[in-house]
Design a protein around this motif. Structure first.
Motif, PDB file in Angstrom:
ATOM      1  N   LYS A  59      -4.314   6.795   6.346  1.00 37.14           N
ATOM      2  CA  LYS A  59      -4.143   7.418   5.080  1.00 37.14           C
ATOM      3  C   LYS A  59      -2.963   8.777   5.892  1.00 37.14           C
ATOM      4  O   LYS A  59      -2.127   9.341   5.600  1.00 37.14           O
ATOM      5  CB  LYS A  59      -4.467   7.572   4.070  1.00 37.14           C
ATOM      6  N   MET A  60      -3.186   8.956   7.116  1.00 40.43           N
ATOM      7  CA  MET A  60      -2.188   9.864   7.126  1.00 40.43           C
ATOM      8  C   MET A  60      -1.091  10.229   7.500  1.00 40.43           C
ATOM      9  O   MET A  60      -0.131  11.386   7.118  1.00 40.43           O
ATOM     10  CB  MET A  60      -2.239  10.330   9.334  1.00 40.43           C
ATOM     11  N   ASP A  61      -0.056   9.974   7.466  1.00 41.79           N
ATOM     12  CA  ASP A  61       1.558   9.483   6.691  1.00 41.79           C
ATOM     13  C   ASP A  61       2.292  10.000   5.336  1.00 41.79           C
ATOM     14  O   ASP A  61       2.428  10.356   5.323  1.00 41.79           O
ATOM     15  CB  ASP A  61       1.916   7.536   7.564  1.00 41.79           C
ATOM     16  N   ASN A  66       1.062  -0.860  -0.037  1.00 32.44           N
ATOM     17  CA  ASN A  66      -0.310  -0.134   0.149  1.00 32.44           C
ATOM     18  C   ASN A  66       1.319   1.592  -0.075  1.00 32.44           C
ATOM     19  O   ASN A  66       0.756   2.324  -0.732  1.00 32.44           O
ATOM     20  CB  ASN A  66      -0.971  -0.359   1.202  1.00 32.44           C
ATOM     21  N   GLU A  67       2.274   1.324   0.628  1.00 29.02           N
ATOM     22  CA  GLU A  67       2.830   2.774   0.615  1.00 29.02           C
ATOM     23  C   GLU A  67       3.618   2.843  -0.972  1.00 29.02           C
ATOM     24  O   GLU A  67       3.614   3.784  -1.157  1.00 29.02           O
ATOM     25  CB  GLU A  67       3.634   2.201   2.087  1.00 29.02           C
ATOM     26  N   ARG A  68       4.079   1.378  -1.450  1.00 32.76           N
ATOM     27  CA  ARG A  68       4.501   1.412  -2.608  1.00 32.76           C
ATOM     28  C   ARG A  68       3.471   2.431  -3.603  1.00 32.76           C
ATOM     29  O   ARG A  68       3.516   2.460  -4.252  1.00 32.76           O
ATOM     30  CB  ARG A  68       5.249   0.340  -2.920  1.00 32.76           C
ATOM     31  N   LEU A  69       2.183   1.807  -3.748  1.00 35.41           N
ATOM     32  CA  LEU A  69       1.120   2.561  -4.538  1.00 35.41           C
ATOM     33  C   LEU A  69       0.973   3.696  -4.027  1.00 35.41           C
ATOM     34  O   LEU A  69       0.586   4.471  -5.061  1.00 35.41           O
ATOM     35  CB  LEU A  69       0.143   1.010  -3.808  1.00 35.41           C
ATOM     36  N   THR A  98      -5.447   9.329  -1.813  1.00 36.31           N
ATOM     37  CA  THR A  98      -6.680   9.163  -1.956  1.00 36.31           C
ATOM     38  C   THR A  98      -7.936   9.849  -2.661  1.00 36.31           C
ATOM     39  O   THR A  98      -7.545  10.703  -2.652  1.00 36.31           O
ATOM     40  CB  THR A  98      -7.425   9.140  -0.474  1.00 36.31           C
ATOM     41  N   GLY A  99      -8.088   8.829  -3.494  1.00 33.48           N
ATOM     42  CA  GLY A  99      -8.609   9.954  -4.579  1.00 33.48           C
ATOM     43  C   GLY A  99     -10.744  10.158  -4.201  1.00 33.48           C
ATOM     44  O   GLY A  99     -11.327  11.534  -3.950  1.00 33.48           O
TER      45      GLY A  99
END
Length: 504
Positions: free
Chosen positions: A459-461, A435-438, A450-451
């Motif tokens: 997804k705060m980070d 997920n981080e790579r994405l 995030t769309g």
């Protein structure tokens, strides 16, 4: 769960709090320099809430558990108390009580969020808006409507059916309008009708100090002051509690036609979507489903379609215009190797097709019974969408994860359902690393983390990676509107710890 009443913003010292306790355990809160060192007792809170809403407050374990869960993969985080207001005045009184007792307050809609947006991270009070579910006022001649936040999109459209108008934003789930506003939702028809930010005209919001404000009038445009409406749209309940929403409506289309088309690979499908958009075809929906998702949909919905990438189309307009749009899209698809353009013309056929699309979560889970879906989304400029999707597919193969893809490709937004065993720490770690790579891949392509799911707690980070110092401006706004940090604490961004020796 016994929660701590903590404050996150602009406090001169760390709060020394304890769990909520029964009245016999604590007759009053001890204070040092005006700062409470013990949370108020649960009995005191329930008695104070009863004076506002009667029996519409509950600390029952089942009720609390229902308000700690969502569609997110994050662990459930229930509140200590759930309260069900029915009027703006009641919301104001509850906000004032939470400010007085320094209790976290989390607004709650339909519980369909995907990033833990309504999780009660610090316990406290959950404000379930489900009873504020009325359509208050409709102006058919102006094509707008004023509603309470608890009404769902399906309830609203059912009440609009005889007006010739409808509200088009469709995130898939039957979400509440208040929740959709708070998360800046969009969905399958955003490519034609826009997102919530484009369709909310005005709001009534209760601020953290208990005041109820209106952010705008019903005029379709205004240059009067700051655009407070859009400030609260997407704020996830961290700046105020939305109690009324004025929405833009649209004419019900005279004719609707849907179709599906198979493609040899992801790139061919995405190139078709880009071609349709760049040709000026005002397609109402254009959804991408990869081969893995199509296998899941065949298992769950019995569609019987080839298990290769597909585009799902929908066209709105007059009968002649819909035919023209569809013919143009079909020709572009053929140029990119699209085959088997199948039409769903009758209402029953369209309903079956889009019902299957709306149930992609369950279709994905059918691929791995017993698994949990880590649902994530990103959005990139459509010219970079093929690159992002192809690289993501290769990444999934390399890291050995199963993650069906569904995307609103007309606006560059796509979702993945990463199927994991939540009891397997190694698999969960691989999924989080993917997920981080994405997200980093999307941001590198000038996209967003995030769309449409929002930041929430998940997804705060990545927000600072995407927006940099703009996050500090968000913190300033949060501190100004919610100085005690009671509104949905722990969401969107992490508070800066106070600098030693600095003023609060």
């Amino acid at each position: 769960m016994m929660a701590q009443a903590v404050s996150n913003i602009r406090r001169p010292r760390a709060r020394k709090t304890g769990p909520l306790r029964r009245e016999e355990d604590m007759s009053a809160q001890a204070r040092i320099d005006g700062v409470p060192i013990g949370a108020p007792s649960l009995d005191i809170i329930m008695a104070r809430l009863a004076a506002i809403v009667g029996d519409r407050a509950s600390a029952a374990p089942g009720v609390r558990a229902d308000h700690g869960r969502s569609e997110a993969y994050h662990a459930a985080r229930p509140p200590d108390v759930v309260v069900f207001p029915e009027t703006t005045a009641e919301v104001q009184a509850i906000v004032n009580l939470c400010r007085e007792l320094d209790l976290p307050l989390v607004p709650f809609g339909a519980g369909t969020s995907l990033e833990g947006n309504a999780a009660a991270l610090h316990g406290g009070v959950c404000l379930d808006m489900g009873r504020m579910n009325q359509m208050l006022e409709i102006h058919a001649e102006d094509m707008d409507v004023r509603v309470q936040p608890g009404i769902t999109r399906k309830q609203l459209n059912a009440q609009l059916r005889d007006t010739g108008l409808f509200f088009p934003i469709d995130p898939g789930a039957d979400a509440s309008i208040g929740g959709m506003t708070s998360t800046r939702a969009s969905g399958t028809m955003a490519v034609r009708y826009g997102t919530m930010k484009d369709n909310v005209l005005a709001l009534e919001v209760v601020l953290a100090d208990g005041r109820a404000i209106r952010t705008a009038r019903r005029a379709k445009k205004s240059a009067a002051g700051y655009d407070l409406t859009r400030l609260f749209v997407g704020a996830e309940g961290t700046l105020g509690v939305i109690t009324e929403i004025t929405l833009k409506l649209h004419p019900q289309p005279e004719a609707i036609s849907s179709a599906v088309c198979a493609f040899p690979d992801l790139k061919a499908a995405v190139d078709t979507a880009i071609g349709v958009i760049q040709s000026g075809v005002p397609v109402a929906r254009i959804e991408l489903l990869d081969a893995v998702m199509m296998r899941g949909m065949n298992l769950h919905s019995r569609l019987g379609l080839p298990e290769v990438p597909h585009l799902f189309f929908e066209f709105h307009g007059s009968s002649a215009y819909v035919t023209e749009q569809a013919e143009t899209a079909q020709a572009i698809a053929a140029d990119n190797g699209g085959q088997g353009f199948q039409w769903a013309v009758t209402p029953e056929e369209r309903t079956r097709l889009w019902h299957a699309r709306d149930n992609t979560l369950y279709a994905g889970l059918a691929l791995r019974p017993g698994a949990k879906a880590m649902i994530t989304d990103v959005c990139v400029p459509i010219s970079r969408l093929a690159d992002c999707l192809v690289d993501t597919a290769a990444d999934l193969v390399e890291c050995g994860l199963v993650a069906p893809v569904v995307g609103h490709v007309g606006d560059g937004n796509f979702h993945l359902l990463v199927l994991i065993d939540p009891q397997d720490p190694e698999e969960l770690a691989r999924a989080k690393a993917f997920n981080e790579r994405l997200v980093r891949r999307a941001i590198a392509l000038d996209g967003t983390c995030t769309g449409e799911h929002g930041i929430g707690m998940g997804k705060m980070d990545f927000l600072a990676l995407e927006l940099g110092e703009a996050v500090d401006a968000m913190r300033l706004l949060k501190g100004a509107l919610d100085p005690h940090g009671i509104l949905n604490p722990g969401k969107i961004f992490k508070p800066h710890p106070p600098t030693q020796g600095s003023a609060p």
